[in-house]
Design an enzyme around this catalytic site. Structure first.
Site, mmCIF file in Angstrom:
data_model
loop_
_atom_site.group_PDB
_atom_site.id
_atom_site.type_symbol
_atom_site.label_atom_id
_atom_site.label_comp_id
_atom_site.label_asym_id
_atom_site.label_seq_id
_atom_site.Cartn_x
_atom_site.Cartn_y
_atom_site.Cartn_z
ATOM 1 C CB ALA A 152 -0.929 -0.009 1.216
ATOM 2 C CE1 TYR A 153 4.998 5.699 3.014
ATOM 3 C CE2 TYR A 153 6.879 4.374 2.341
ATOM 4 C CZ TYR A 153 6.356 5.562 2.796
ATOM 5 O OH TYR A 153 7.199 6.628 3.030
ATOM 6 C CB ALA A 154 5.610 0.592 -2.540
ATOM 7 C CB SER A 156 0.230 5.522 -1.460
ATOM 8 O OG SER A 156 1.354 5.504 -0.591
ATOM 9 C CE LYS A 157 4.850 8.857 0.684
ATOM 10 N NZ LYS A 157 4.697 10.313 0.878
#
Length: 245
Positions: A152-154, A156-157
């Site tokens: 999710a983090y990767a 989103s970025k």
């Protein structure tokens, strides 16, 4: 120097965001920053900046709320006499988990803060920022140095990096630069909460400069891009990683 320039910084009460707020204020900018919940941390930033003669205001609101970005930018419009600098720093980074164990609700919340809020604030800036402005979006080295547990983090970025590239083309005719800064391992509460000490030692060993980054290391890169000296740089992703690709 940034005297006479007005800035909005998201997620400015701790870590990299706090360092960015303090650096921009030290350079003379009038800064509005948001924070989600930690009143004491935000008050400490305000106290320190004003004690040093800077101009700053903290706004408590959660960028995960659908109207959060618009409320922040509206508050900035009420406080400031124009917008020159936008730094999108706020981010959620949940504890690492396999993709199959990641709750879709967590995914939605991460994208709400890390991606949608960036889109909305950049959109606002595109409509209202003064010509010659600066937009800096904070991403992460994890979009290049990928690994398990950060889907999710990767994701989103990665979206933020693409938004940066497109916005640079759309706003360039007005002299507005749009860039990404992608920090590597930076010594913050969040980093230490999500990583074991031995993992951080391994990162230091692989980093050419042989240390973790400090929030001020990233803030200095942002300040360069936000100032006059960064006028010929746009659409770029500056990897502030200490040399760790």
């Amino acid at each position: 120097m940034l005297a006479g320039r007005n800035a909005v910084v998201t997620g400015g009460s701790r870590g990299i965001g706090r360092a960015i707020v303090e650096r921009l204020c030290r350079d003379g900018a009038h800064v509005i920053f948001n924070y989600a919940s930690d009143d004491d941390a935000a008050a400490e930033v305000v106290r320190k900046v004003r004690g040093d003669g800077g101009k700053v205001r903290a706004v408590r609101l959660d960028l995960a709320d659908p109207d959060g970005p618009e409320r922040l930018m509206s508050a900035a419009e009420e406080e400031l006499d124009g917008l020159d600098i936008l730094v999108n720093n706020a981010a959620l980074c949940p504890a690492p988990a396999p993709l199959t164990d990641t709750d879709p609700a967590v995914f939605d919340q991460v994208l709400a803060v890390n991606t949608r809020a960036v889109f909305m604030t950049v959109r606002h800036a595109a409509l209202r920022m003064r010509d010659g402005g600066r937009i800096v979006n904070i991403s992460t080295a994890n979009t290049v140095r990928t690994g398990p547990g950060i889907s999710a983090y990767a994701a989103s970025k990665g979206a933020v990096e693409q938004l940066t590239a497109v916005a640079a083309h759309e706003l360039g005719a007005r002299g507005i630069t749009v860039n990404t800064v992608s920090p590597g391992a930076t010594d913050t509460e969040l980093l230490r909460a999500n990583n074991q000490p031995q993992a951080l030692e391994a990162v230091v060993g692989m980093t050419p400069l042989r240390r973790l980054g400090e929030p001020a290391d990233v803030a200095d890169v942002v300040a360069f891009l936000a100032g006059h000296d960064g006028r010929w740089i746009t659409g770029q992703n500056i990897r502030a990683t200490g040399g760790l690709a």
